[in-house]
Scaffold this active site. Sequence first.
Site, PDB file in Angstrom:
ATOM      1  NE  ARG A 280     -54.161  78.357 111.145  1.00  0.00           N
ATOM      2  CZ  ARG A 280     -55.157  78.290 110.261  1.00  0.00           C
ATOM      3  NH1 ARG A 280     -56.311  78.837 110.523  1.00  0.00           N
ATOM      4  NH2 ARG A 280     -54.991  77.654 109.133  1.00  0.00           N
ATOM      5  CB  CYS A 347     -72.850  87.615  93.458  1.00  0.00           C
ATOM      6  SG  CYS A 347     -72.568  89.261  92.823  1.00  0.00           S
TER       7      CYS A 347
HETATM    8  C1  PLP Z   1     -46.327  72.694 105.031  1.00  0.00           C
HETATM    9  C2  PLP Z   1     -46.998  73.657 105.924  1.00  0.00           C
HETATM   10  N1  PLP Z   1     -46.332  74.126 106.982  1.00  0.00           N
HETATM   11  C3  PLP Z   1     -46.900  75.018 107.821  1.00  0.00           C
HETATM   12  C4  PLP Z   1     -48.184  75.468 107.628  1.00  0.00           C
HETATM   13  C5  PLP Z   1     -48.737  76.488 108.578  1.00  0.00           C
HETATM   14  O1  PLP Z   1     -49.922  76.105 109.194  1.00  0.00           O
HETATM   15  P1  PLP Z   1     -50.557  77.099 110.258  1.00  0.00           P
HETATM   16  O2  PLP Z   1     -50.684  78.426 109.616  1.00  0.00           O
HETATM   17  O3  PLP Z   1     -51.869  76.502 110.581  1.00  0.00           O
HETATM   18  O4  PLP Z   1     -49.608  77.146 111.416  1.00  0.00           O
HETATM   19  C6  PLP Z   1     -48.918  75.003 106.541  1.00  0.00           C
HETATM   20  C7  PLP Z   1     -50.294  75.461 106.305  1.00  0.00           C
HETATM   21  O5  PLP Z   1     -51.016  75.070 105.446  1.00  0.00           O
HETATM   22  C8  PLP Z   1     -48.306  74.078 105.646  1.00  0.00           C
HETATM   23  O6  PLP Z   1     -48.959  73.611 104.590  1.00  0.00           O
END
Ligand code: PLP
Length: 421
Positions: A280, A347
């Site tokens: 993210r 919905c």
């Molecule tokens: C194994 C693993 N690595 C990295 C991430 C990335 O997390 P973020 O998008 O919060 O940085 C996730 C997210 O679920 C994950 O499961």
Amino acid sequence: MSTGEATSFGNISASKLAEIYGTPLLVIDGAVLTAAINEFVSASASTEVEVTYAGKALLLVGIAQLLKESRLRLEVCSLGELTTAQRAGFPPSRIDLHGSGKTDAELRAAADGAVSRTIVDGIAELRALASYASPSSPVAILMRINSGIEARTHAFVRTAGDQTKFGITPRDFSTAARIIQDNAALNFRGLHSHIGSQISDAKAFIRNAARLVDAAARLKRLGLFTSDLVVGGGFAVRSRPSERAPLDVKRTIASIAQEVRKRSKARGIVLPTVGIEPGRALIAPAGTLLYRVMARKRQGRRTFVIVDGGMADNPRPALYGAHPDAKLAGRRSNVRLEMVTICGRSCENDFITDVRLARDVTVGDILAMPMTGAYTYSMASNYNRFPRPAVVYAHGGNHQLMARRETIDDVLRGDVGFLSV
Ligand SMILES: Cc1ncc(COP(=O)(O)O)c(C=O)c1O
């Protein structure tokens, strides 16, 4: 927040993009994405920490094509994500395969060399992978461990501790070591631990790194040598000015690297290559969802603004209480603000967020939700048989489709009815 400013991406206005591509629309701002990639690349350069983009946040062929040109690695967690990377020509030598329940087809792809490292999530999976791989071209593995570090975040996005399904617990280390040592088809490369998402406390990353080094020291005693150590992703993003400041990326990476260095020395292990895996933090800031207002209602003391999307394309508010910001995007308004509840058109009573918007926001207006590049389109569904939105890339005054809007035919594609009736 509401503003008197019309939203734009470079010099392209939100209303122009909404007019051309329709709504709901996810706009990826290329300049913001490039800046985020550069921030992580330069923050990790001096410590030689490897940065892997977690594709689950948003993976499209176009995104993988862009990442291919950077120094980032790519993490995929399904055959769908792997195929997306392959269509983009993303080099297998920079792809990692994750998944807490990998299918035979995914394990076979890993064994056939479609990825450079497979992050193994359990003992049974270790055995299954060994059965597909060949000693003549051993498959490189990282063992995902459950470090027990419970990040202070929503339970749905917490991925370590005994209330979570992830990883191999220390109790099973000796079994894992035995399986690996008995299988020449498995090439142990090291350890991985991702503790969760929206982590805004660097200490959680550092504690996780420390546990990983301790685990590497224990595995060394069991005869396994750790050369790669991945501390996961989860770098928080700030969706509203009132939220906690996100982590200082450079300082956090440096602290992780320092902890690994210091502790490796103390535990007598050779310094491993450190990796991080943000999703993210790389893509959320670049993404803005655009919606059109469908209705506005006053019920009791609350004003509802209903938009033409909702939990099907933006499920995080319903799933774990995300609270995105929103603003009037298509035009200027200088009228007073009022608190409104923005809802989708599903919905359910699907609240997306509460925000202050200009009182004259009305049917037909375009609203923008910034910081929504991650876990929106990638989590989108066809609930209510809504087609998934389009994704457009805006950069340097140009705009280009990355994913076309689904049609109703796309939505019904797999629905075969009772063929024999
Ligand atoms: C194994 C693993 N690595 C990295 C991430 C990335 O997390 P973020 O998008 O919060 O940085 C996730 C997210 O679920 C994950 O499961």
